[in-house]
Motif scaffolding. Structure first.
Motif, PDB file in Angstrom:
ATOM      1  N   SER A  60      11.812  21.316  19.629  1.00 55.73           N
ATOM      2  CA  SER A  60      10.921  20.191  19.391  1.00 55.73           C
ATOM      3  C   SER A  60      10.336  19.720  20.725  1.00 55.73           C
ATOM      4  N   PHE A  61       9.027  19.464  20.723  1.00 59.24           N
ATOM      5  CA  PHE A  61       8.339  18.965  21.914  1.00 59.24           C
ATOM      6  C   PHE A  61       8.197  17.449  21.894  1.00 59.24           C
ATOM      7  N   ASP A  62       8.915  16.792  20.990  1.00 59.95           N
ATOM      8  CA  ASP A  62       8.797  15.337  20.897  1.00 59.95           C
ATOM      9  C   ASP A  62       9.205  14.651  22.198  1.00 59.95           C
ATOM     10  N   ALA A  63      10.273  15.133  22.823  1.00 60.71           N
ATOM     11  CA  ALA A  63      10.722  14.527  24.072  1.00 60.71           C
ATOM     12  C   ALA A  63       9.682  14.701  25.175  1.00 60.71           C
ATOM     13  N   TRP A  64       8.999  15.840  25.191  1.00 63.29           N
ATOM     14  CA  TRP A  64       7.966  16.086  26.195  1.00 63.29           C
ATOM     15  C   TRP A  64       6.777  15.150  25.991  1.00 63.29           C
ATOM     16  N   HIS A  65       6.371  14.984  24.729  1.00 66.21           N
ATOM     17  CA  HIS A  65       5.261  14.068  24.440  1.00 66.21           C
ATOM     18  C   HIS A  65       5.638  12.640  24.807  1.00 66.21           C
ATOM     19  N   ALA A  66       6.853  12.252  24.494  1.00 64.34           N
ATOM     20  CA  ALA A  66       7.300  10.891  24.804  1.00 64.34           C
ATOM     21  C   ALA A  66       7.342  10.667  26.307  1.00 64.34           C
ATOM     22  N   ALA A  67       7.870  11.640  27.047  1.00 68.58           N
ATOM     23  CA  ALA A  67       7.956  11.479  28.499  1.00 68.58           C
ATOM     24  C   ALA A  67       6.573  11.446  29.138  1.00 68.58           C
ATOM     25  N   TRP A  68       5.616  12.158  28.563  1.00 68.13           N
ATOM     26  CA  TRP A  68       4.289  12.247  29.167  1.00 68.13           C
ATOM     27  C   TRP A  68       3.439  11.009  28.908  1.00 68.13           C
ATOM     28  N   ASN A  69       3.417  10.524  27.677  1.00 63.06           N
ATOM     29  CA  ASN A  69       2.485   9.416  27.400  1.00 63.06           C
ATOM     30  C   ASN A  69       2.956   8.447  26.314  1.00 63.06           C
ATOM     31  N   GLN A  70       4.257   8.364  26.041  1.00 65.31           N
ATOM     32  CA  GLN A  70       4.705   7.461  24.984  1.00 65.31           C
ATOM     33  C   GLN A  70       5.773   6.473  25.431  1.00 65.31           C
ATOM     34  N   LEU A  81       4.688   9.207  31.924  1.00 67.53           N
ATOM     35  CA  LEU A  81       4.575   9.635  33.320  1.00 67.53           C
ATOM     36  C   LEU A  81       3.174  10.072  33.713  1.00 67.53           C
ATOM     37  N   GLN A  82       2.260  10.110  32.761  1.00 72.37           N
ATOM     38  CA  GLN A  82       0.918  10.618  33.070  1.00 72.37           C
ATOM     39  C   GLN A  82       0.235   9.882  34.228  1.00 72.37           C
ATOM     40  N   PRO A  83       0.195   8.543  34.255  1.00 74.27           N
ATOM     41  CA  PRO A  83      -0.465   7.876  35.396  1.00 74.27           C
ATOM     42  C   PRO A  83       0.225   8.147  36.725  1.00 74.27           C
ATOM     43  N   TYR A  84       1.534   8.240  36.725  1.00 74.44           N
ATOM     44  CA  TYR A  84       2.252   8.556  37.953  1.00 74.44           C
ATOM     45  C   TYR A  84       1.927   9.973  38.421  1.00 74.44           C
ATOM     46  N   PHE A  85       1.833  10.898  37.466  1.00 77.93           N
ATOM     47  CA  PHE A  85       1.496  12.280  37.793  1.00 77.93           C
ATOM     48  C   PHE A  85       0.119  12.358  38.432  1.00 77.93           C
ATOM     49  N   PHE A 231       5.946   2.225  50.205  1.00 77.92           N
ATOM     50  CA  PHE A 231       4.575   1.955  50.626  1.00 77.92           C
ATOM     51  C   PHE A 231       3.570   1.902  49.483  1.00 77.92           C
ATOM     52  N   SER A 232       4.015   1.959  48.237  1.00 84.72           N
ATOM     53  CA  SER A 232       3.078   1.957  47.113  1.00 84.72           C
ATOM     54  C   SER A 232       3.201   0.686  46.305  1.00 84.72           C
ATOM     55  N   ALA A 233       2.147   0.402  45.566  1.00 83.82           N
ATOM     56  CA  ALA A 233       2.130  -0.689  44.590  1.00 83.82           C
ATOM     57  C   ALA A 233       2.349  -0.088  43.203  1.00 83.82           C
ATOM     58  N   PRO A 234       2.615  -0.922  42.184  1.00 86.80           N
ATOM     59  CA  PRO A 234       2.836  -0.357  40.845  1.00 86.80           C
ATOM     60  C   PRO A 234       1.705   0.554  40.361  1.00 86.80           C
ATOM     61  N   SER A 235       0.476   0.290  40.791  1.00 88.02           N
ATOM     62  CA  SER A 235      -0.652   1.093  40.316  1.00 88.02           C
ATOM     63  C   SER A 235      -0.826   2.391  41.091  1.00 88.02           C
ATOM     64  N   SER A 236      -0.115   2.569  42.200  1.00 86.94           N
ATOM     65  CA  SER A 236      -0.278   3.769  43.025  1.00 86.94           C
ATOM     66  C   SER A 236       1.018   4.544  43.211  1.00 86.94           C
ATOM     67  N   GLN A 237       2.036   4.244  42.428  1.00 87.59           N
ATOM     68  CA  GLN A 237       3.321   4.914  42.594  1.00 87.59           C
ATOM     69  C   GLN A 237       3.247   6.379  42.166  1.00 87.59           C
ATOM     70  N   PRO A 238       3.852   7.292  42.930  1.00 90.89           N
ATOM     71  CA  PRO A 238       3.819   8.721  42.595  1.00 90.89           C
ATOM     72  C   PRO A 238       4.813   9.070  41.501  1.00 90.89           C
ATOM     73  N   ILE A 239       4.840  10.343  41.150  1.00 91.77           N
ATOM     74  CA  ILE A 239       5.628  10.813  40.019  1.00 91.77           C
ATOM     75  C   ILE A 239       7.124  10.631  40.264  1.00 91.77           C
ATOM     76  N   THR A 240       7.592  10.773  41.495  1.00 85.01           N
ATOM     77  CA  THR A 240       9.021  10.621  41.760  1.00 85.01           C
ATOM     78  C   THR A 240       9.488   9.200  41.476  1.00 85.01           C
ATOM     79  N   VAL A 241       8.655   8.227  41.833  1.00 87.20           N
ATOM     80  CA  VAL A 241       8.993   6.828  41.549  1.00 87.20           C
ATOM     81  C   VAL A 241       8.931   6.573  40.054  1.00 87.20           C
TER      82      VAL A 241
END
Length: 292
Positions: A60-70, A81-85, A231-241
């Motif tokens: 099932s790819f449900d977990a992948w969809h949830a992690a990406w944009n849900q 995680l899409q905006p962080y990515f 050094f980042s704000a909530p709107s500029s945090q990278p994927i690791t954060v």
């Protein structure tokens, strides 16, 4: 008299032992990644009642969809995680290109256009390779504040370029120093200047070390967490954060399948780079190691 050939079984045995050790080491290091993949395709019901290592009953790819944009991460309006990515993409591309370009220029100057104090300049650059991240957090945050780059993607790009140029300069200098100096002297006699020699002669023969620098910088910048969280704000945090926030900000039941899917999403770019270009990384490191 004919020499008696030694039996080849010794070579075969030693080679077999070498391959056996390499296979065992590969399985040991790949086991966690394999477990992550299996867990990401299982439902939470399977995980609760099943074994730690068990083949999914139904992928099932449900977990992948949830992690990406849900999944909700912290208090952000965006889900998953899409905006962080995308923040990491916007950060890593210019940072890698700029740090590689500056490293190539530095290595070119130090190798072929020596000036008074060039060796001291190179030694001071090398010090930057050994400075721990924690040692520069406070002074660098002050610099970013004075430049008006605090909490921005541009500030993160600037940070990684400044910190990475010491490594890229070392790479390119060690590569260029083994190139024949007569090549540059001949170009100078023909009337070629600084920039023409760099673009027409040096860069075309720098492909191996360019690949090394790009892979090295991409991996270091993409996987960085400390600079990203400081050094980042909530709107500029990278994927690791973003991954850290997703794992640590969930409430209720722990959703291991979503966490594992998110971890793989965060690691996929670096895995892809090393799978596709790993052999070129090794070739680039060894290229130019023998002068002549």
């Amino acid at each position: 008299m004919n020499k008696v050939k030694e039996p080849r079984y010794k070579d075969i045995t030693s080679r077999s032992l070498l391959y056996a050790v390499l296979v065992i080491a590969a399985l040991y290091y790949l086991a966690p990644l394999f477990l992550m993949f299996l867990t990401s395709f299982r439902s939470m019901d399977e995980i609760r009642v099943g074994q730690l290592i068990e083949w999914p009953k139904s992928f099932s790819f449900d977990a992948w969809h949830a992690a990406w944009n849900q999944v909700q991460i912290g208090a952000r309006d965006e889900l998953g995680l899409q905006p962080y990515f995308m923040n990491s993409i916007r950060m890593v591309i210019p940072a890698v290109l700029l740090s590689t370009l500056f490293g190539a220029l530095n290595g070119y100057v130090i190798s072929f256009w020596k000036f008074r104090g060039s060796e001291l300049f190179f030694a001071l650059l090398l010090v930057g390779c050994f400075l721990p991240f924690q040692a520069i957090l406070l002074p660098h945050s002050i610099v970013l504040g004075k430049m008006g780059l605090s909490g921005s993607t541009t500030g993160l790009v600037f940070t990684h370029v400044v910190y990475g140029v010491a490594f890229t300069t070392l790479f390119f200098r060690n590569y260029y120093i083994n190139l024949p100096g007569e090549l540059i002297k001949a170009a100078k006699l023909d009337g070629a200047g600084f920039w023409m020699i760099f673009y027409r002669i040096i860069l075309p023969i720098s492909t191996p070390i360019l690949v090394v620098s790009i892979i090295w910088q991409f991996t270091q910048i993409w996987n960085d967490f400390l600079f990203g969280v400081v050094f980042s704000a909530p709107s500029s945090q990278p994927i690791t954060v973003g991954l850290n926030n997703m794992v640590n900000s969930t409430t209720g039941d722990k959703r291991y399948n979503i966490d594992m899917a998110g971890a793989i999403i965060a690691a996929l770019p670096t895995i892809f780079v090393y799978v596709v270009a790993g052999k070129y990384f090794v070739r680039g490191l060894t290229a130019g190691s023998v002068k002549g």
